[in-house]
Each structure stands twice: as C-alpha cells, then as structure tokens.
Design an enzyme around this catalytic site. Sequence first.
Site, PDB file in Angstrom:
ATOM      1  N   ASP A 336       0.863  -1.168   0.000  1.00 27.81           N
ATOM      2  CA  ASP A 336       0.000   0.000   0.000  1.00 27.81           C
ATOM      3  C   ASP A 336       0.906   1.227   0.000  1.00 27.81           C
ATOM      4  O   ASP A 336       1.828   1.313   0.807  1.00 27.81           O
ATOM      5  CB  ASP A 336      -0.899   0.000   1.234  1.00 27.81           C
ATOM      6  CG  ASP A 336      -1.780   1.225   1.294  1.00 27.81           C
ATOM      7  OD1 ASP A 336      -2.476   1.488   0.306  1.00 27.81           O
ATOM      8  OD2 ASP A 336      -1.761   1.919   2.320  1.00 27.81           O
ATOM      9  N   THR A 338       0.504   4.503   0.750  1.00 28.35           N
ATOM     10  CA  THR A 338       0.471   5.356   1.930  1.00 28.35           C
ATOM     11  C   THR A 338       0.913   4.569   3.156  1.00 28.35           C
ATOM     12  O   THR A 338       0.352   3.528   3.468  1.00 28.35           O
ATOM     13  CB  THR A 338      -0.941   5.921   2.159  1.00 28.35           C
ATOM     14  OG1 THR A 338      -1.387   6.568   0.966  1.00 28.35           O
ATOM     15  CG2 THR A 338      -0.945   6.904   3.303  1.00 28.35           C
ATOM     16  N   ASP A 578      -1.357  -0.074   6.495  1.00 33.97           N
ATOM     17  CA  ASP A 578      -1.496   0.524   7.824  1.00 33.97           C
ATOM     18  C   ASP A 578      -2.881   1.094   8.077  1.00 33.97           C
ATOM     19  O   ASP A 578      -3.176   1.535   9.182  1.00 33.97           O
ATOM     20  CB  ASP A 578      -0.453   1.623   8.029  1.00 33.97           C
ATOM     21  CG  ASP A 578      -0.676   2.810   7.083  1.00 33.97           C
ATOM     22  OD1 ASP A 578      -1.456   2.659   6.120  1.00 33.97           O
ATOM     23  OD2 ASP A 578      -0.070   3.870   7.305  1.00 33.97           O
TER      24      ASP A 578
END
Length: 826
Positions: A336, A338, A578
């Site tokens: 991911d 970000t 996250d």
Amino acid sequence: MTERADTDTDANPGTDPEVDPEVDTEPEVDTATGTGTAPAAREPGLSSAEVARRVERGEVNDVPVRSSRSATEIVRANVLTRFNAIIGGLFLVILVVGPIQDGLFGFVIVANTAIGVFQELRAKRTLDNLAVIGEAKPTVRRDGRSTEISTSAIVLGDLIELGPGDKVVVDGRTAEADGLEVDESLLTGEADPVLKQVGDEVMSGSFVVAGGGAFTATKVGREAYAAQLADEASRFTLVDSELRNGISRILKWVTWMMAPTAVGLIISQFTVEDHDWREAVRRTVGGITPMVPEGLVLLTSVAFAIGVVRLGRRQCLVQELPAIEGLARVDVVCLDKTGTLTQGGMDLTALRMLDGAGEDRTRRVLAALGRSDPHPNASLQAIIDACPPELAEGWRGADTLPFSSARKYSGAALTEPDGTTARWLLGAPDVLLPEGHAALAEVDRLNDEGLRVLLLSRTEREVDDPDAAREVVPQALVVLEQRLRPDAADTLRYFAEQDVHAKVISGDNAVSVGAVAGKLGLPGAQRPVDARRLPAGRDEMARVLDEGSVFGRVTPQQKRDMVGALQSRGHNVAMTGDGVNDVLALKDADIGVSMGSGSEATRAVAQIVLLDDSFATLPSVVAEGRRVIGNITRVATLFLTKTVYSVLLALLVVFWQIPYPFLPRHLTLLSTLTIGVPAFFLALAPNKERARPNFVRRVMRYATPAGVVCGLAAFAAYLVARQHYVGGGALDAETSAATLTLFLMEVWVLAIVARPYTWWRIALVLAMVVGFLVVLAVPWLQRFFALKLVGEQVPWTAVGIAGAGGVVLEFCWAWVRRRDDARSAS
C-alpha cells in the site's frame, strides 16, 4: 439523551447502564469550535471513584496479553515428547546393564532439551516485551478527560472513544455517534460497514472505518468476545507451518518403522548373543537409538526462536511464528503506497482555483471543513496545517460526512457568518468530476509529477445523499505532496534481486501512484493501471496483475479480490498496509504485515507488525525466514540419513542373524561429530536460498539414497572384518572397522550438505574429522569408546569401501539435484 454506565449503588456486571441524574444532557453549542449542530453535552465518563469501585469489584478487562506459550507449556513441550520417552527408557536400560559409556546418548538428550527450553524462553521474553509495545491503547473518557490506557485497564461502564481505524476492544453499546461506520467482517464475514446509531451494540473484534463516536463497555474480561478473539488470534504459535507439519509427518513414519524393526532386532540379538544377555541388550539399544532423529525438532524450535529474537531486536513483532517461514516463501508482495512507500504526513503545496473561485474564501472553506472533522486523515491534516481553524472564525458546520475509502470523499454543510449555507465535498477529482472535464487534464499533469490532488466542490444535494457527487460545482484543486520513505527504494531493489515481485496497490489516483513508485525505481511503474477498469473475472484480473506493477483507485474489496486472484495463480502473497482499508486484504493474504503506527484493526489481523514503521525491516524478515527454512532442510537431511541407515542396518542384521555392528557409544560419538555439532552451526548460518515447497519430499529424496548407501557401506565393512577376524573373537576390531567406514560416509554426507563451501564450513568439517582422529589416537579415548583398529588390511579396506560409497553418494546427489532443478524449472 446519552447514557452513562454507572450508578452510586452496586451493579451487576453486564447489566444495562442506568442514567445518572447528575449528568446534564441538555444540548448546547460548542463555542470552542463554532460548529453549530447543537450536539448533546460531552459525556464525562466515569469518575475516578467509580473506576476504583469497579476495580474493587473485579469488573476489569483483565484478560492477559499472550504473545507466547507460558513457561510451563514451553518446558512441557520440549521435555514430554514421544522420542524423549523412548530415549529415556533406553537410557534407563543401559544404566542397569552398563557401562556408562553406552548411556552417553541420554546426557546428550538432556543437554539438547535444556538448550531448546532456554532458547524458547528467551524468545518468549522478547515477544512479551514487544507485545506490550504494540498493544492497542484505547482512549477512555474519565472525569471529563480523554486518556489513553492499556486494554487491560478498562472497567465495566467505561466510555471508550472511537475514531477511524480504532478497534473495538470490548463489547458495548454506542453512546455517541457521528457518522460512525463499523466493519464487522472479522466477526460476520460481511464486508459492508455497518452504520451505528446511539444505542446500537458494538462487538469486540470489529473496527471503525469512518466517522467517530464513543461506546459504553457492557462486557469486559473473559465475558467479552475480545477475550476469545485475543486468545486465538494473537497467541504465538508453533502450528500450521509446512516445515513443522512436514517434520511431524516424518516422525510419524519413523515411529511406524521403528516398532517392527526394533522387535526383530531384539529377537535376533538375544538369539545371537544367548550366552551374554547384557551384550545383547547393549547391541539392541545400539540399533534402536539411532533410528530416532531426536535433535531435529529441537533444532527447528531453536532456529525459529533465535529468528524471533533477531527480528525482535529490529523492532519486528512476529505475532504468529509461521510468519517467518511464510514470508520466506512469498514471491509477490503487495504494497500500500500510503504508510509503506510514503511516510506519515503530507504538505499542501498549492491551490489551483477553478471557475473564478476566490482563494481567500476557499481557504476559509477548507479551514471550516478541517475543523468540522474530529478525526482528520493525513490529507485533511495537511490542509488543517496550511489553513488553521482561525481562518473560519464564525463559520458553523453541520451534517458532516466523514471520509470513506469506499466513496473517496468527505463533506459538510457549512454556514458562513452572513447566514449563507452551502454543502461542500472534498475528495478525489476523478470521482467527483465527470469524464472529460477540463480540470482533469490539470489533475493528470500534477499526478504525473507524483503529487496528490483533491477537489473542493459544492453540491446542491445533502452530503450524505449517495448521489451527492453528481453535478458538483468545482471550486479548487488542492495539491498535496507526499513524503517518501528514505529506505523504500533500497527495499524495493532488494525484492527485485530476490525475485520477489512488488505490486503497489493504492486507493489513490493511478498516475500519481505510478509517479511515486517511479521515483523509487519500481519496474513497470510507468504503466499504472486504474483499478476501475480491471476485469471482474478472477482469471482475467490475475493476468492483468501479473503484467502490471502499479494499481490505483483500488477499493478495499478490490484489494481483497486482487490478493485472491494472485493466489489463484499459485503465488504466495504478502500484503502490507497501515489503514483500515487494508484489513480485508491483510486478512486474506498468506502473510499480513502492518505498520506499528497503523490502525489497531490492521495490527490485529497482521501476522507481522513493524513496530518502528520501517519498511526496510521486511528484507530482514524475508532473510530470516529463508535462513530458517534453508538450514532446517539441510540439517533434516543429516538426521534422516541416520534414521534410514539405522533401519537398514537393523533389517540386514536380522536377516544375517549376526550381532549388531555398533554399541550405543559408537553411534553417539558418530552422531555428535557428524550430525549434532555440525547441525547446530549449519542451522544458524546465513542462507539466502529461496524457500521451495514440498519440504518432506525434497528432504526424503536426498536422505533416502544417502542413508541406503551409508548403511550398505558400513555393513559391507563389517562383513569383511568378520571374515578377516574369524575365530579371533575380535568383536571390537570388527565394530571399529565398521565405525570407521560409517564415520567417513557420514562426513561425506556432511561435506555435501555443507555446500557451497565457505572458510568456516570447511573448518567445521575438518574439525569433526580431527575430533575422530583424536579418539583413535588417544589410548584412554580408545578404551572409553571401545575403538581399536587392528592390523592394516581391514582398516584400509574400510577406507576403500567408504571411498567407493562416496562416489555413489555423489552420483545419487547429482541425479536428485538435476531432477529437483527440472521440477523447479517446470
């Protein structure tokens, strides 16, 4: 009216909370923020005195955090094993018949078990310390103040605040709700978030995906569903591993082979040695003992435990032990953007006005939007930093719509000081604007530079209307710049070198994600794919995923589908993330990796948590897994070679009706020099070889021919010696010749297993040879181990037989390796 879960009288745990008459619940305007929705007064939560009473009554969430087996379980698992029982029984027999030299194997087992217990207790301490660091810290409201506490400090009736990404840690009832959406997929399997209203129940194990609020704890401790979830989901475990399952399967086979072979050996030895029952017992024990691969399970546990300790020093919490092994088998890692490639925080770099909108008013709108969201995400926080709340003095917010990764925008109805009310949306331009809109060209250009772009627009519909994004009036492009992680490029380079394919999967604009990945040198980043155009079929999706490296505008459900599509092609998939939008994919991936600062939900479902948020730790986890699997495969070959030749020798002895060639002391010496000591060093050595499947089949393909060759060579030397020393009663001489051959054969196997050679591997093999020569050269060691080479003809014949056996070993090894390589290539 909100409710409060305590009264001045004793209450039974789990009963419905009663209203405290002293609490003022009349609505009022929040003058601090200026928002004018006239919400109910902020519930103060329990008082310190009420908390103390709850603790005194035992109404505390006292479920201990368990990251490992207890000390008692560790000792029991290492001591009370099937093979320890077998070896222990044989040791007691030798203590009766003597001499003590033939019982050395018993002391070796005690030492090995002690090492295993010590290493696992050491790993337990490391894991327990890391689990405390990574434990969720819920925010509770007490005495009117919000405070972070440990999960175990929650008491019945506590008012627990919730925001995006927060995990519901105990069961309760919603007391405050502001667009609160809860994902209960971990409980129900339903992926759609559930909108919670005041009075609705919330269950532990669920997590917030949008909005915020608070809930009152109605079940704590072992009554809460979280107790069961924590006990099963976050326990450090040694199960569900191909490596350990494979070893267990091998040990079952060994047990079944041992029983009939041992019976035949006992009968034959008591028949042959009917004049000396003690000698018959010693020879029988000598035949049975080496069949047990007693150190194999120990070394596997030690290797895993040391791996956990090493990773713990790098602030990596391994919540499930097989995760070390699993990540070593991974060939696709989904990242991911970000929080993985980029680090927390962004900066607002520019505002691009559209349709004649004024920049000053736009900044005020952005400031009001930022102030109206009590739980801003990273993008909104960057806007708040650039447009502080003071700019929106006198503005009031209502009907706020929290950001959702599914719809990709947030919104609010804002009333200006002059009484004018307008509804505003802030989100992805390619979601809010129709295809072909002129502003999208500018968005694409900015995305090409790796910048993140949001659109501020007005809508005539209610902000929570599903069609609110239709027919919007664009006002400004909000340009944000993300901060790249300094270690991301090196980590991506490592994966490329290790033939692990990295796929960047993000909810952001595909072109923007591709630009960021391109800056980090990811191959294929220049051809990003918009996930909205992905085919729905799993096979077609898997084909596109195999070809591409960067995917944008991916919804949470699509992330899950993409993981499944890759797995359908036989890939072992790791997923990092996250945020709450990563939870479904993390749960379905073969290995889930969460950042320590990520949401509680991601940390709960991930097998590995990077506590320091360092993406650069992942190569260490991969390397540790490869070290464990590659080295255990090596040493398993040594142990199982011994098992195979022991069973073969026992069968040959039964068939020939002759004394067993070895006493227990001989095989203890050989096992120590050619298996025990070398295996310990080889199991902990560096190893970057990529893990391959079918552990049992690969090990047995090498161990079976090696064991057969070793057994036949030793038996041939024994027969030659018996023929040469016939009538002389030189049983020690016959045994010594067979021991010399078997030692040379086992050293040859060790030399093959130790490849490719390094200076220390060569030194290790030579040290074992020197150790054996010392035993042969020192008189008291000769007597202790009953080893005496008589004459020259038989010893040199034994060496010649070992040389011929070594040539056969090399041929068998090369043939098996060629077949393995051919299977891997196909």
